[in-house]
Enzyme design. Structure first.
Site, mmCIF file in Angstrom:
data_model
loop_
_atom_site.group_PDB
_atom_site.id
_atom_site.type_symbol
_atom_site.label_atom_id
_atom_site.label_comp_id
_atom_site.label_asym_id
_atom_site.label_seq_id
_atom_site.Cartn_x
_atom_site.Cartn_y
_atom_site.Cartn_z
ATOM 1 C CB SER A 82 6.817 6.982 0.335
ATOM 2 O OG SER A 82 7.048 6.216 -0.827
ATOM 3 C CB SER A 101 11.717 7.544 -0.433
ATOM 4 O OG SER A 101 10.508 7.063 -0.992
ATOM 5 C CB SER A 115 3.371 8.674 1.413
ATOM 6 O OG SER A 115 3.147 8.352 0.056
ATOM 7 C CE LYS A 161 4.376 7.709 -3.472
ATOM 8 N NZ LYS A 161 5.152 7.986 -2.235
#
Length: 292
Positions: free
Chosen positions: A90, A88, A239, A145
């Site tokens: 994010s 993705s 996100s 992250k």
């Protein structure tokens, strides 16, 4: 359905290893005894018969071939380095969809495969690290992250600006670009922009994205409990991360902060980019670099 690859790898290694051990301790000596008895009972030894008596079963033959490979992969993947693909956006602009990254599995301690229990402490996550962890709502899924809050930190997010322990995180505008996440033909496409911003978490510098048309987020503040980490994506307005753990508008995405036993490792390099391998396109190595 998510396959538990670590468990499959551990089982495959254990089964092939046990079969190799079983052959060495019991089956192989039995074959040698059969050959010796045959040679003693006949006057003229048939080489084909002798070879047949000593031949390994197919399962043992395959196990002997695969066990060393599986064992090496298990050690490398569990304790040293594991590859992941970014699914993705994010973490844009740091990581793009289709990036293949390498994750250091021992940076935060040696953990048992499958159980993820830390057996040898090595280090702890530091603010600014890009970290892979198991998604708290579904531990079969890996998330990635940036570490923003450490245990005991007080983190606030106000007007798209991070504050850590009461101090505003330093930022600097780099450039403004067309928002490539707004689909073509959207009525607001022409006005959609993203600010690419340089951000410093301590001495570490990285870049983040801020959308000019994103919905405003109410000011919030969190206290990071012991043994947990506050994780935020670099693509701040696109996100699913620790900021939304108590947002009633996103009940399906509530997951909060990441406990220590859900940590997988520290992402340290992009080694390949392959956005759509299903179309049999060629991978690119132009994005190969260290992750900051």
């Amino acid at each position: 359905m998510h396959l538990n690859f670590p468990l499959i790898l551990v089982l495959a290694t254990a089964i092939t290893g046990l079969l190799v051990l079983l052959d060495r301790l019991w089956l192989a000596p039995g074959r040698r005894r059969a050959q010796a008895n045959y040679q003693q009972q006949v006057d003229a030894v048939n080489p084909l018969t002798l070879e047949k008596l000593g031949k390994e079963p197919v399962l043992i033959e395959y196990s002997r071939s695969f066990f060393p490979v599986l064992a090496v992969v298990l050690v490398l993947r569990s304790f040293l380095v594991e590859p992941f693909q970014i699914p993705s956006g994010s973490m844009k602009p740091t990581l793009e969809v289709g990036d293949f990254i390498l994750v250091n599995k021992f940076a935060y301690g040696i953990r048992l495969p499958v159980l993820d229990t830390k057996i040898i402490p090595v280090g702890d996550p530091e603010r600014g690290d890009v970290m892979v962890f198991r998604y708290p709502n579904d531990p079969r899924i890996n998330y990635i992250k940036r570490v923003v809050g450490l245990p005991g930190d007080r983190v606030a997010y106000v007007d798209k600006q991070l504050f850590i322990n009461g101090e505003q995180v330093r930022t600097e505008l780099v450039e403004q670009l067309q928002d490539d996440e707004v689909p073509a033909g959207h009525p607001l496409q022409a006005m959609a922009r993203v600010d690419v911003v340089r951000e410093w978490l301590g001495e570490d510098e990285h870049r983040i994205r801020l959308k000019n048309l994103a919905q405003p987020v109410l000011p919030q503040e969190w206290l990071v409990p012991e043994g947990h980490y506050f994780m935020v994506g670099d693509n701040r307005d696109n996100s699913n991360d620790s900021r939304f753990w108590n947002d009633p508008q996103m009940p399906q995405q509530l997951w909060g902060m990441v406990p220590d036993n859900y940590i997988v490792g520290k992402a340290f390099a992009v080694w390949m980019h392959w956005p759509d391998p299903k179309l049999k396109s060629l991978p690119s190595f132009s994005r190969a670099s260290l992750i900051h």
